[in-house]
Design a protein around this motif. Structure first.
Motif, PDB file in Angstrom:
ATOM      1  N   MET A  44      15.686  -7.246   1.741  1.00 55.47           N
ATOM      2  CA  MET A  44      14.974  -6.381   0.976  1.00 55.47           C
ATOM      3  C   MET A  44      14.672  -7.615  -0.121  1.00 55.47           C
ATOM      4  SD  MET A  44      15.886  -2.688   0.563  1.00 55.47           S
ATOM      5  CE  MET A  44      14.453  -2.176  -0.265  1.00 55.47           C
ATOM      6  N   LEU A  45      15.472  -8.621  -0.640  1.00 51.41           N
ATOM      7  CA  LEU A  45      15.260  -9.679  -1.671  1.00 51.41           C
ATOM      8  C   LEU A  45      14.141 -10.695  -1.244  1.00 51.41           C
ATOM      9  CD1 LEU A  45      16.291 -10.490  -4.203  1.00 51.41           C
ATOM     10  CD2 LEU A  45      18.026 -12.000  -3.150  1.00 51.41           C
ATOM     11  N   SER A  46      13.842 -10.940  -0.085  1.00 47.93           N
ATOM     12  CA  SER A  46      12.886 -11.843   0.218  1.00 47.93           C
ATOM     13  C   SER A  46      11.459 -11.226   0.059  1.00 47.93           C
ATOM     14  CB  SER A  46      13.064 -12.349   1.861  1.00 47.93           C
ATOM     15  OG  SER A  46      14.026 -12.882   2.028  1.00 47.93           O
ATOM     16  N   LYS A  47      11.389  -9.882   0.246  1.00 46.03           N
ATOM     17  CA  LYS A  47      10.094  -9.191   0.087  1.00 46.03           C
ATOM     18  C   LYS A  47       9.650  -9.026  -1.584  1.00 46.03           C
ATOM     19  CE  LYS A  47      11.438  -5.817   3.598  1.00 46.03           C
ATOM     20  NZ  LYS A  47      11.687  -4.226   4.126  1.00 46.03           N
ATOM     21  N   CYS A  48      10.593  -9.260  -2.310  1.00 45.26           N
ATOM     22  CA  CYS A  48      10.545  -9.243  -3.793  1.00 45.26           C
ATOM     23  C   CYS A  48       9.524 -10.841  -3.735  1.00 45.26           C
ATOM     24  CB  CYS A  48      11.617  -9.441  -4.662  1.00 45.26           C
ATOM     25  SG  CYS A  48      12.770  -7.856  -4.534  1.00 45.26           S
ATOM     26  N   ALA A  49      10.008 -11.744  -3.259  1.00 43.64           N
ATOM     27  CA  ALA A  49       9.144 -12.897  -3.655  1.00 43.64           C
ATOM     28  C   ALA A  49       7.840 -13.164  -2.672  1.00 43.64           C
ATOM     29  CB  ALA A  49      10.058 -14.323  -3.206  1.00 43.64           C
ATOM     30  N   THR A  50       7.974 -12.644  -1.757  1.00 40.80           N
ATOM     31  CA  THR A  50       6.741 -12.731  -0.730  1.00 40.80           C
ATOM     32  C   THR A  50       5.478 -11.608  -1.097  1.00 40.80           C
ATOM     33  OG1 THR A  50       7.725 -11.373   1.048  1.00 40.80           O
ATOM     34  CG2 THR A  50       7.963 -13.683   1.124  1.00 40.80           C
TER      35      THR A  50
ATOM     36  N   SER B 202      -3.441   8.392  -7.048  1.00 37.53           N
ATOM     37  CA  SER B 202      -4.134   8.980  -5.968  1.00 37.53           C
ATOM     38  C   SER B 202      -3.183   9.923  -5.168  1.00 37.53           C
ATOM     39  CB  SER B 202      -3.712   7.554  -4.933  1.00 37.53           C
ATOM     40  OG  SER B 202      -2.750   7.193  -4.611  1.00 37.53           O
ATOM     41  N   GLY B 203      -1.981  10.048  -5.572  1.00 37.53           N
ATOM     42  CA  GLY B 203      -0.941  11.459  -5.017  1.00 37.53           C
ATOM     43  C   GLY B 203      -0.169  10.623  -3.942  1.00 37.53           C
ATOM     44  N   LYS B 204      -0.662   9.342  -3.621  1.00 38.22           N
ATOM     45  CA  LYS B 204       0.047   8.924  -2.155  1.00 38.22           C
ATOM     46  C   LYS B 204       1.665   8.705  -2.295  1.00 38.22           C
ATOM     47  CE  LYS B 204      -0.182   4.941   1.055  1.00 38.22           C
ATOM     48  NZ  LYS B 204      -0.696   3.690   1.652  1.00 38.22           N
ATOM     49  N   VAL B 205       2.415   9.234  -1.451  1.00 39.08           N
ATOM     50  CA  VAL B 205       3.847   8.796  -1.392  1.00 39.08           C
ATOM     51  C   VAL B 205       4.168   7.891  -0.471  1.00 39.08           C
ATOM     52  CG1 VAL B 205       6.046  10.040  -1.219  1.00 39.08           C
ATOM     53  CG2 VAL B 205       4.270  11.326  -2.175  1.00 39.08           C
ATOM     54  N   THR B 206       5.184   6.852  -0.647  1.00 41.51           N
ATOM     55  CA  THR B 206       5.701   5.927   0.065  1.00 41.51           C
ATOM     56  C   THR B 206       7.101   5.919  -0.004  1.00 41.51           C
ATOM     57  OG1 THR B 206       3.597   4.572  -0.219  1.00 41.51           O
ATOM     58  CG2 THR B 206       5.368   3.384   0.673  1.00 41.51           C
ATOM     59  N   VAL B 207       7.665   5.573   1.184  1.00 41.18           N
ATOM     60  CA  VAL B 207       9.168   5.611   1.158  1.00 41.18           C
ATOM     61  C   VAL B 207       9.711   3.829   0.960  1.00 41.18           C
ATOM     62  CG1 VAL B 207      11.253   5.406   2.472  1.00 41.18           C
ATOM     63  CG2 VAL B 207       9.743   7.236   2.787  1.00 41.18           C
ATOM     64  N   ILE B 208      10.297   3.642  -0.281  1.00 37.23           N
ATOM     65  CA  ILE B 208      10.463   2.163  -0.645  1.00 37.23           C
ATOM     66  C   ILE B 208      11.752   1.939  -0.248  1.00 37.23           C
ATOM     67  CG2 ILE B 208       8.984   2.131  -2.450  1.00 37.23           C
ATOM     68  CD1 ILE B 208      10.872   2.412  -4.353  1.00 37.23           C
ATOM     69  N   TYR B 209      12.725   2.700   0.216  1.00 35.47           N
ATOM     70  CA  TYR B 209      14.178   2.563   0.375  1.00 35.47           C
ATOM     71  C   TYR B 209      14.933   3.446   1.120  1.00 35.47           C
ATOM     72  CZ  TYR B 209      19.109   1.329  -0.188  1.00 35.47           C
ATOM     73  OH  TYR B 209      20.314   1.069   0.026  1.00 35.47           O
ATOM     74  N   ASN B 210      15.303   2.861   2.452  1.00 39.15           N
ATOM     75  CA  ASN B 210      16.097   3.733   3.374  1.00 39.15           C
ATOM     76  C   ASN B 210      17.483   3.014   3.532  1.00 39.15           C
ATOM     77  OD1 ASN B 210      17.281   4.630   5.782  1.00 39.15           O
ATOM     78  ND2 ASN B 210      15.067   5.286   6.458  1.00 39.15           N
ATOM     79  N   ALA B 211      18.436   3.903   3.002  1.00 38.00           N
ATOM     80  CA  ALA B 211      19.896   3.342   2.815  1.00 38.00           C
ATOM     81  C   ALA B 211      20.499   3.175   4.358  1.00 38.00           C
ATOM     82  CB  ALA B 211      20.787   4.190   2.042  1.00 38.00           C
TER      83      ALA B 211
ATOM     84  N   SER C 296       8.953  -4.019  -5.214  1.00 37.44           N
ATOM     85  CA  SER C 296       9.918  -4.337  -4.426  1.00 37.44           C
ATOM     86  C   SER C 296      11.450  -4.876  -5.020  1.00 37.44           C
ATOM     87  CB  SER C 296       9.521  -5.862  -3.684  1.00 37.44           C
ATOM     88  OG  SER C 296       8.410  -5.684  -2.987  1.00 37.44           O
ATOM     89  N   VAL C 297      11.160  -5.308  -6.312  1.00 41.82           N
ATOM     90  CA  VAL C 297      12.535  -5.493  -7.329  1.00 41.82           C
ATOM     91  C   VAL C 297      13.123  -4.193  -7.566  1.00 41.82           C
ATOM     92  CG1 VAL C 297      13.239  -6.332  -9.332  1.00 41.82           C
ATOM     93  CG2 VAL C 297      11.489  -7.574  -7.923  1.00 41.82           C
ATOM     94  N   VAL C 298      12.389  -3.318  -7.666  1.00 44.05           N
ATOM     95  CA  VAL C 298      12.829  -1.681  -7.944  1.00 44.05           C
ATOM     96  C   VAL C 298      13.637  -1.442  -6.736  1.00 44.05           C
ATOM     97  CG1 VAL C 298      12.583   0.712  -8.416  1.00 44.05           C
ATOM     98  CG2 VAL C 298      11.275  -1.023  -9.722  1.00 44.05           C
ATOM     99  N   ALA C 299      13.144  -1.276  -5.566  1.00 47.34           N
ATOM    100  CA  ALA C 299      13.648  -1.040  -4.284  1.00 47.34           C
ATOM    101  C   ALA C 299      14.897  -1.829  -4.043  1.00 47.34           C
ATOM    102  CB  ALA C 299      12.888  -1.211  -3.144  1.00 47.34           C
TER     103      ALA C 299
END
Length: 392
Positions: free
Chosen positions: A86-92, A283-292, A102-105
């Motif tokens: 997940m850390l790489s996603k923060c940079a890309t 918009s009310g859109k819900v997105t899963v940002i983290y799945n343990a 991405s940093v929050v997740a």
């Protein structure tokens, strides 16, 4: 899983020593805790019978209360032991807002379920932990023993990522449990974007009554001054007074612009040991940002790839005999080995005092703030590849 490696040679010439590496803390939790001594609840409560509520807490634990790894290792595992990077996603991520979410997740992913009744070893002064996961290299050093302060420097040169953390836990006894505030600065630098993210740590609460357990609790703030985006998260338990079978932990909060008035962009809601979702306010859109389950389950034990490159200060070497005693439940051997480690540190302290010398960290420059806190800066720009590897 336990990996035991016999090491010949090293930075001090020809010598033989042992490294013992154990499975990282993960979503699997207590399934790997078969090394615990019996009657652990009664044993834990006996430690606090003469401790006054509200007092700072310093305890000398016998091996029956230790897991076979150091605090330094647990600290490092939280950033290099993952199934999904997940850390790489923060940079890309393309936009400042996408990078921030991405940093929050990622900040949620560094939490690990802990085990009631056992704690890692208190690292000795100068203890190190050096591990690589792919191109991500992580180096930790214990820069103070009294008070206990750990420093972390992690870099990925190819992805232009840097972590600089300085951590000091301050535990206090509160009658029904122990609450540990984690003081210090956690800094994530996305170098290609010239963005710095400052991240607080939640508190660790060890609860004795009415139901024993360990939880991450409290408020966390994440902020990026360059973009003006911030987040406020609140960690807490999802059950009442410890009763009930569902002891999974909740996280709620929001991401907002720090301009006045503060404009909420996303709401955060979920459980950090299950899934966490983000709701777009407009918009009310819900997105899963983290799945343990995808990130911190079924984690693999690190392995020694270059035995001769392992330092004598490496956590898995310093505590190898103690860990081996705990894993085999040979408590006498574990107790003797732990006493040897602690007495060696006292001897080194006496030698420094006799020479009038102060101990100086090898990998960090350290300073104290006006508020009485600790700050550290790494001596080297990039962390080199490590002899211990976390499998991808």
């Amino acid at each position: 899983m336990c990996v035991t490696v016999q090491i010949t040679g090293g930075e001090n010439g020809e010598e033989t020593r042992k490294a013992v590496l154990t499975a990282p803390l993960s979503l699997d939790g207590e399934s790997g805790a078969d090394y615990r001594a019996p009657n652990i609840v009664q044993r834990v409560l006996s430690l606090f019978k003469n401790v006054l509520p509200g007092s700072d807490l310093t305890l000398q634990l016998t091996p029956q209360f230790n897991m076979p790894k150091s605090h330094l290792q647990c600290f490092g595992e939280s950033v290099y032991c993952v199934q999904s990077d997940m850390l790489s996603k923060c940079a890309t991520a393309d936009t400042p807002l996408d990078r921030f979410t991405s940093v929050v997740a990622w900040s949620i992913s560094i939490l690990r379920p802990l085990i009631f009744g056992v704690a890692p070893y208190n690292p000795v002064l100068g203890e190190t932990h050096h591990v690589s996961r792919g191109s991500f290299n992580v180096l930790l050093e214990q820069i103070s023993h009294h008070p206990p302060v750990s420093a972390l420097h992690a870099t990925d040169e190819s992805k232009h990522i840097e972590l600089i953390w300085c951590q000091r836990p301050v535990p206090k006894f509160h009658g029904t449990g122990v609450e540990a505030e984690v003081h210090g600065k956690r800094e994530l630098n996305l170098l290609a974007h010239s963005e710095t993210y400052l991240i607080d740590s939640p508190k660790l609460f060890i609860r004795f009554f009415p139901m024993p357990g360990v939880d991450w609790v409290g408020n966390v703030r994440i902020r990026c001054e360059e973009t003006g985006i911030e987040a406020e998260l609140c960690y807490g338990t999802s059950f009442f007074l410890g009763f009930g079978g569902n002891q999974r932990r909740s996280v709620k909060g929001r991401i907002f612009l720090s301009s006045s008035p503060k404009k909420t962009i996303y709401e955060i809601n979920g459980h950090w040991d299950r899934t966490v979702s983000m709701k777009d306010i407009s918009s009310g859109k819900v997105t899963v940002i983290y799945n343990a389950k995808e990130v911190i389950s079924n984690l693999k034990t690190p392995v020694v790839e270059d035995p001769k490159g392992v330092w004598s200060t490496e956590s898995s070497v310093v505590w190898s005999e103690v860990s081996q005693g705990i894993l085999s439940k040979n408590w006498d051997n574990a107790r003797i080995a732990k006493k040897i480690v602690e007495e060696k540190q006292r001897e080194l302290l006496r030698e420094r005092q006799s020479r009038g010398e102060a101990w100086v960290p090898k990998h960090f420059l350290v300073s104290n703030t006006k508020e009485g806190g600790w700050e550290c800066s790494p001596i080297h720009k990039w962390v080199p590849p490590a002899p211990i590897i976390a499998p991808i």
